[in-house]
Design an enzyme around this catalytic site. Structure first.
Site, PDB file in Angstrom:
ATOM      1  N   GLY A 281       0.829  -1.207   0.000  1.00  0.00           N
ATOM      2  CA  GLY A 281       0.000   0.000   0.000  1.00  0.00           C
ATOM      3  C   GLY A 281       0.855   1.245   0.000  1.00  0.00           C
ATOM      4  N   SER A 282       0.295   2.309   0.567  1.00  0.00           N
ATOM      5  CA  SER A 282       0.958   3.610   0.430  1.00  0.00           C
ATOM      6  C   SER A 282       2.207   3.708   1.297  1.00  0.00           C
ATOM      7  CB  SER A 282      -0.011   4.725   0.810  1.00  0.00           C
ATOM      8  OG  SER A 282      -0.067   4.843   2.219  1.00  0.00           O
ATOM      9  N   SER A 283       3.171   4.519   0.826  1.00  0.00           N
ATOM     10  CA  SER A 283       4.435   4.675   1.557  1.00  0.00           C
ATOM     11  C   SER A 283       4.199   5.351   2.911  1.00  0.00           C
ATOM     12  CB  SER A 283       5.409   5.540   0.763  1.00  0.00           C
ATOM     13  OG  SER A 283       5.519   5.054  -0.528  1.00  0.00           O
ATOM     14  N   ARG A 284       3.175   6.190   2.982  1.00  0.00           N
ATOM     15  CA  ARG A 284       2.911   6.909   4.235  1.00  0.00           C
ATOM     16  C   ARG A 284       2.546   5.914   5.342  1.00  0.00           C
ATOM     17  NH1 ARG A 284      -1.516   8.434   6.554  1.00  0.00           N
ATOM     18  NH2 ARG A 284      -2.769   7.709   4.799  1.00  0.00           N
ATOM     19  N   ALA A 286       3.064   2.724   5.245  1.00  0.00           N
ATOM     20  CA  ALA A 286       4.183   1.795   5.398  1.00  0.00           C
ATOM     21  C   ALA A 286       5.187   2.335   6.410  1.00  0.00           C
ATOM     22  CB  ALA A 286       4.862   1.594   4.042  1.00  0.00           C
ATOM     23  N   GLU A 300       5.586  -3.698   0.117  1.00  0.00           N
ATOM     24  CA  GLU A 300       5.526  -3.489  -1.322  1.00  0.00           C
ATOM     25  C   GLU A 300       4.758  -2.195  -1.449  1.00  0.00           C
ATOM     26  OE1 GLU A 300       3.027  -4.641  -4.880  1.00  0.00           O
ATOM     27  OE2 GLU A 300       3.593  -6.550  -3.972  1.00  0.00           O
ATOM     28  N   CYS A 335      -0.060  -0.548  -8.871  1.00  0.00           N
ATOM     29  CA  CYS A 335       1.148  -0.007  -8.240  1.00  0.00           C
ATOM     30  C   CYS A 335       2.261   0.102  -9.274  1.00  0.00           C
ATOM     31  CB  CYS A 335       1.590  -0.834  -7.038  1.00  0.00           C
ATOM     32  SG  CYS A 335       0.869  -2.453  -6.956  1.00  0.00           S
TER      33      CYS A 335
HETATM   34  N1  LIG Z   1       0.374  -7.876 -11.658  1.00  0.00           N
HETATM   35  C1  LIG Z   1       0.332  -6.587 -11.037  1.00  0.00           C
HETATM   36  C2  LIG Z   1       1.112  -6.568  -9.779  1.00  0.00           C
HETATM   37  C3  LIG Z   1       0.416  -7.047  -8.619  1.00  0.00           C
HETATM   38  C4  LIG Z   1       1.188  -6.707  -7.456  1.00  0.00           C
HETATM   39  O1  LIG Z   1       1.598  -6.956  -6.513  1.00  0.00           O
HETATM   40  C5  LIG Z   1       0.880  -5.504 -11.905  1.00  0.00           C
HETATM   41  O2  LIG Z   1       1.565  -5.791 -12.849  1.00  0.00           O
HETATM   42  O3  LIG Z   1       0.675  -4.357 -11.609  1.00  0.00           O
END
Ligand SMILES: N[C@@H](CCC=O)C(=O)O
Length: 587
Positions: A281-284, A286, A300, A335
């Site tokens: 999720g968001s860096s904030r 995190a 992530e 993302c």
């Molecule tokens: N398959 C997704 C990624 C999913 C992420 O964790 C993408 O390519 O954006």
């Protein structure tokens, strides 16, 4: 019973059980609807709202606190989520606390569970391969995180392939150990992959199935007991997936599934003390979790993902199409979405931008190739656009308007796919850099260009970014095409020919844009080559940020081992003692 005979009988029983699993579904699906599902995806509506429950200590539970979600396409209150508030956390805390640090299984404890999870994976993969089931999940994803059918189906497909990858013995291979001979007879060190025990997984709205399933299964494969929290806006998808997993043999007590707000979840994490938390999720958020959980976290987080087009202009239509997909598929809410495009001057002279514009303008709400933005309102995105347009030399390339004629509720955003040009020199200015590189989780990108000699400035822009998830270097020029090859030879002729000693290479500089960009950046998932993209990561390669010791990956064996297990070394030292050993002097 003879041990071998017993094993044979057990295997035969398991085989029979497997067969009857497949037969029962194939039979039942012709007469009944989907056996594990508790909702009918096409019927969910304001007049027939669906319910999402919590799972704790093996039991599905509701709550007195219902969070009502609005249909992102028409604003009808269509899903009721039973949310746990701070008064209801005890069973979840207890459940986490019951799991020891050494996990539910490890190489020395209940190893048959590695096989169990191989078996569950086979069955889950089979279930997702059944058109009716994959359609069920695809449509359910579309109902809560509106994206085109193809994009939603992509998630289901990746999830199915992931399950196939970890079928049979592949789960136990994840826990493969190694041994190194010791210093003397009877000594040997063995390295093992060890679980953390109780763990937590927190996942976002944008991939309601793919992210939670891949992380959840990774956690389970390695022997952990997870509590899973998915963004309530989309948690119905994973709630139904939990039911599918139970149907495929997952013990009900192995995973707790919770719906709550962030504050309540934070309390559970502080009281239940999971040994590891994976946050996507968001860096904030995190960064806050990293402090609250004293660093026992893997992330992530978001990314202002970039694409650099190199000097070699080729396959314009293809490159334009990939840019459109990367920036605007799922309305830019991946993302991995392309947030900024750096075009080499050779590309500026082509019709790339107008091709991207034409492709972006094909997108329409009717087929959800563009749709609601769940974390930014229309006003917020347009306000950001206006700020960008104040920057000298910047201009709107296309988009920049609200979508018309829709019933998306105003808590969500709805804008046409948008691109803004900002000159590179302006981007680099102290005051504008932060503004330009602010991630807008919607159909929105920045486009800029660079002259050949300004590549270092592009690299500087990439260096200053703070999150490093995906990137693309679009060039097929890996070694020589753009090489600056300056070679000066001082030759001395001796004996009528060139001797080895007679050549001195005073300077050899070999520099290719692709290698230089890769060599001077850090993004964890970087695509390189003419077909490079930023999105569409499947299950067969690492996906995750780099340049941060907290960085997590998803999907592959390496990602699972890194995120969901730690190293434990057992040093066997069993003797024998050397003959005539005596106590030596103190040291
Ligand atoms: N398959 C997704 C990624 C999913 C992420 O964790 C993408 O390519 O954006």
């Amino acid at each position: 019973m003879n041990r071998f005979l017993y094993c044979g009988v057990m295997r035969a029983k398991a085989y029979q059980k497997g067969l009857s699993f497949f037969n029962s579904f194939n039979l039942s699906r012709s007469v009944h609807s989907i056996p594990f599902a508790t909702v009918d995806v096409e019927e969910i509506s304001g007049s027939q709202p669906a319910e999402v429950h919590n799972l704790v200590q093996g039991k599905w539970k509701t709550s007195s606190n219902w969070n009502t979600l609005l249909d992102p396409l028409n604003g009808e209150p269509f899903i009721k989520v039973a949310e746990v508030d701070e008064t209801g956390i005890q069973p979840f805390v207890e459940s986490l606390s019951k799991c020891p640090k050494h996990g539910l299984h490890n190489p020395f404890k209940a190893p048959e569970r590695y096989l169990l999870f191989g078996d569950i994976s086979v069955k889950a993969a089979h279930m997702l391969s059944i058109p009716k089931v994959s359609d069920f999940f695809t449509r359910l994803i579309q109902r809560v995180a509106p994206k085109s059918y193809k994009q939603a189906l992509g998630e289901v497909y990746v999830t199915q392939k992931f399950f196939e990858n970890f079928s049979g013995d592949q789960v136990r291979f994840l826990a493969r150990s190694f041994a190194v001979p010791g210093d003397h007879l009877g000594q040997q060190s063995h390295g093992f992959r060890w679980p953390y025990g109780p763990v937590a997984i927190i996942t976002p709205f944008n991939f309601p199935l793919e992210i939670p399933v891949l992380q959840l299964m990774g956690a389970l494969y390695m022997g952990n007991k997870p509590i899973l929290k998915v963004d309530s806006k989309v948690s119905i998808v994973m709630e139904q997936m939990m039911r599918l997993l139970h149907y495929c043999g997952l013990p009900a007590e192995d995973v707790d599934f919770i719906n709550s707000d962030g504050k309540t979840m934070n309390k559970i994490l502080l009281e239940g003390n999971p040994r590891m938390t994976l946050f996507t999720g968001s860096s904030r958020v995190a960064d806050k979790l990293a402090v609250d959980l004293k660093g026992r976290i893997k992330l992530e987080d978001a990314g202002f993902d970039w694409k650099v087009l190199g000097p070699d202009v080729q396959e314009e239509d293809y490159v334009a199409w990939v840019c459109d997909q990367d920036a605007y598929a799922c309305s830019g809410q991946k993302c991995s979405a392309q947030s900024i495009l750096f075009m080499h001057e050779n590309w500026s002279r082509t019709s790339l931008i107008s091709k991207i514009k034409n492709l972006a303008e094909r997108r329409k709400l009717e087929d959800l190739t563009v749709g609601p933005v769940l974390t930014f309102t229309t006003e917020a995105m347009l306000e950001h656009l206006n700020k960008l347009l104040q920057i000298p030399g910047s201009k709107l390339l296309f988009g920049g308007e609200p979508i018309k004629n829709h019933s998306i509720p105003s808590i969500y955003g709805a804008i046409k796919p948008t691109a803004v040009y900002v000159p590179l020199e302006e981007i680099m200015k102290e005051n504008t850099y932060e503004l330009v590189t602010r991630e807008i989780f919607g159909p929105f990108q920045i486009i800029t260009d660079y002259k050949k000699e300004k590549l270092p400035m592009v690299l500087d822009a990439l260096e200053r970014m703070h999150a490093h998830l995906t990137a693309a270097v679009v060039s097929n020029d890996p070694l020589f095409l753009q090489a600056t090859f300056s070679l000066s030879l001082s030759l001395s002729l001796g004996g009528g020919g060139l001797g080895h000693d007679g050549i001195s290479f005073t300077s050899i500089k070999l520099c290719s844009p692709m290698m230089e960009v890769i060599g001077k950046t850090v993004n964890g998932t970087t695509y390189a080559g003419l077909r490079a993209r930023t999105t569409g990561a499947p299950q067969n390669h690492w996906f995750g940020p780099a340049g941060d010791p907290r960085g997590a990956g998803i999907g592959t064996p390496e990602a699972i081992k890194l995120v969901w297990s730690c190293h434990r070394e057992i040093i066997y030292d069993i003797g024998p003692m050397p003959r005539n050993w005596e106590i030596p002097p103190s040291t």
